[in-house]
Design a protein around this motif. Structure first.
Motif, PDB file in Angstrom:
ATOM      1  N   ILE A  77      34.599  22.637  32.199  1.00  0.00           N
ATOM      2  CA  ILE A  77      33.866  21.857  33.182  1.00  0.00           C
ATOM      3  C   ILE A  77      32.873  22.792  33.873  1.00  0.00           C
ATOM      4  CG2 ILE A  77      34.026  20.414  35.247  1.00  0.00           C
ATOM      5  CD1 ILE A  77      36.906  19.754  34.414  1.00  0.00           C
ATOM      6  N   GLY A  78      31.599  22.600  33.589  1.00  0.00           N
ATOM      7  CA  GLY A  78      30.575  23.474  34.144  1.00  0.00           C
ATOM      8  C   GLY A  78      29.605  22.724  35.022  1.00  0.00           C
ATOM      9  N   ASP A  79      28.653  23.454  35.582  1.00  0.00           N
ATOM     10  CA  ASP A  79      27.678  22.830  36.484  1.00  0.00           C
ATOM     11  C   ASP A  79      26.598  22.073  35.724  1.00  0.00           C
ATOM     12  OD1 ASP A  79      26.597  25.138  35.404  1.00  0.00           O
ATOM     13  OD2 ASP A  79      25.488  25.676  37.219  1.00  0.00           O
ATOM     14  N   THR A  80      26.430  22.362  34.434  1.00  0.00           N
ATOM     15  CA  THR A  80      25.389  21.685  33.664  1.00  0.00           C
ATOM     16  C   THR A  80      25.942  20.944  32.450  1.00  0.00           C
ATOM     17  OG1 THR A  80      24.970  23.691  32.364  1.00  0.00           O
ATOM     18  CG2 THR A  80      23.631  23.352  34.353  1.00  0.00           C
ATOM     19  N   GLY A  81      27.249  20.853  32.339  1.00  0.00           N
ATOM     20  CA  GLY A  81      27.816  20.140  31.201  1.00  0.00           C
ATOM     21  C   GLY A  81      29.318  20.315  31.113  1.00  0.00           C
ATOM     22  N   THR A  82      29.942  19.425  30.344  1.00  0.00           N
ATOM     23  CA  THR A  82      31.371  19.500  30.065  1.00  0.00           C
ATOM     24  C   THR A  82      31.547  19.540  28.550  1.00  0.00           C
ATOM     25  OG1 THR A  82      32.008  18.333  32.079  1.00  0.00           O
ATOM     26  CG2 THR A  82      33.579  18.283  30.254  1.00  0.00           C
ATOM     27  N   TYR A  83      32.419  20.415  28.087  1.00  0.00           N
ATOM     28  CA  TYR A  83      32.619  20.600  26.657  1.00  0.00           C
ATOM     29  C   TYR A  83      34.106  20.693  26.344  1.00  0.00           C
ATOM     30  CZ  TYR A  83      27.696  21.688  26.982  1.00  0.00           C
ATOM     31  OH  TYR A  83      26.356  21.604  27.254  1.00  0.00           O
ATOM     32  N   LEU A  84      34.495  20.144  25.191  1.00  0.00           N
ATOM     33  CA  LEU A  84      35.876  20.191  24.736  1.00  0.00           C
ATOM     34  C   LEU A  84      35.946  20.994  23.447  1.00  0.00           C
ATOM     35  CD1 LEU A  84      35.483  17.192  26.163  1.00  0.00           C
ATOM     36  CD2 LEU A  84      37.850  16.954  25.430  1.00  0.00           C
ATOM     37  N   ALA A  85      36.723  22.075  23.479  1.00  0.00           N
ATOM     38  CA  ALA A  85      36.897  22.915  22.293  1.00  0.00           C
ATOM     39  C   ALA A  85      38.262  22.636  21.684  1.00  0.00           C
ATOM     40  CB  ALA A  85      36.777  24.389  22.665  1.00  0.00           C
ATOM     41  N   ARG A  86      38.235  22.308  20.403  1.00  0.00           N
ATOM     42  CA  ARG A  86      39.464  22.130  19.631  1.00  0.00           C
ATOM     43  C   ARG A  86      39.410  23.136  18.492  1.00  0.00           C
ATOM     44  NH1 ARG A  86      37.788  16.593  20.642  1.00  0.00           N
ATOM     45  NH2 ARG A  86      39.186  15.614  22.168  1.00  0.00           N
TER      46      ARG A  86
END
Length: 321
Positions: free
Chosen positions: A245-254
């Motif tokens: 969860i970042g200030d410019t985007g959210t990413y999910l790593a699998r």
């Protein structure tokens, strides 16, 4: 060094096979010997992957002049002892995660590695998965400021089995093994040390003698939070999911794959690393030996992560703290 690096792969379980697959893609390295007990297990894996030799005695293999390095994919309780034996025999070492299951052993391996000057790295694969490296590059370029890392690490291990569903001779541990990935990943991604850490556990399994569920909270010196949930009781999709969860985007790593917070695939083809984390890890090990440099995830680099694990472990043992 111009001849191929000659490696002994120690451990014929699920991760030993993963390393053999990865090493087969590395041109300037060759696996000379598979080591495991019983010998039949080593021979079976060696035959399957075209490895010339199999042995059941690690110390006999370490005494050979034609072995340059070892990769340890053995049970957790053996990692530190075998890493120390390999270093003292003059071999470069890659030891699968965790480096050790105590702070004293982790610190000792780091000390001996420094004394020998040999390459000694721990298998913190998350540093090498293209998904996590893509996020790391964005953070490094100032395009993303990580606010929170939310992680779920879930398996179904109500009996003592390994990743292949086979009986295990040792007991896995959520804290020293599986939480080690996340603690080190948080440090790697932020470039900051963990300054606050808390842990809660669920009931102890009556036969395995371990907590089957854990909840861990971490905070770095810069204020990034991490919430980690771990379970051996999960009856559903297995493995780990890392939500950045970042200030410019959210990413999910699998593992090697990455998605946006809306489950849109992220193109990782431009990441300057193999698309398989284990291969990236093994390539770094071989390259560091050939170039005479400290590798990414060297024992020195990951050692503070084990200090955090030891501090969390002490919270579960108030009578010894």
């Amino acid at each position: 060094m111009t001849a191929p690096l000659r490696i002994a792969l120690v451990g014929a379980g699920a991760f030993g096979a993963k390393h053999l697959d990865a090493l087969s893609a590395i041109e300037d390295a060759v696996v000379d010997t598979v080591v495991s007990l019983p010998l039949e297990q080593a021979e079976k894996l060696a035959d399957r992957h075209g490895v010339a030799h199999a042995d059941s005695d690690l110390h006999r293999v370490l005494a050979r002049d034609d072995i340059d390095a070892v990769i340890l994919a053995t049970p957790t309780p053996l990692h530190a002892e075998q890493a120390l034996a390999a270093l003292r025999a003059g071999k470069h070492v890659e030891v699968e995660i965790p480096l050790a299951d105590s702070w004293a052993d982790a610190e000792l391996v780091a000390q001996v590695a420094e004394q020998t000057g040999l390459v000694c790295m721990a298998g913190h694969t998350r540093r090498f998965n293209p998904s996590h490296r893509w996020v790391h590059d964005r953070i490094r370029r100032g395009e993303l400021s990580l606010q929170q890392l939310d992680v779920q690490t879930y398996f179904l291990r109500r009996t003592n089995i390994n990743a292949l569903g086979e009986p295990r001779s040792w007991t896995d541990h959520l804290l020293w093994h599986h939480a080690a990935h996340t603690v080190d990943l948080l440090r790697y991604q932020t470039g900051e040390e963990v300054v606050a850490a808390n842990i809660l556990t669920g009931p102890t399994h009556p036969e395995l003698g371990i907590a089957m569920d854990m909840s861990v909270q971490l905070r770095t010196s810069g204020g990034t939070l991490c919430t980690l949930s771990l379970s051996f009781n999960n009856d559903g999709p297995l493995g780990s999911v890392f939500r950045y969860i970042g200030d410019t985007g959210t990413y999910l790593a699998r593992y090697d794959d990455l998605f946006t917070g809306h489950e849109e695939p992220v193109d990782l083809s431009a990441v300057p690393a193999p698309q398989n984390g284990i291969e990236g890890q093994d390539r770094e090990f071989v390259a560091a030996i050939r170039q005479g440099r400290e590798p990414e995830s060297s024992v020195r680099a990951v050692l503070p992560s084990y200090r955090v694990l030891a501090d969390l472990d002490a919270q579960l043992r108030p009578e010894t703290s």
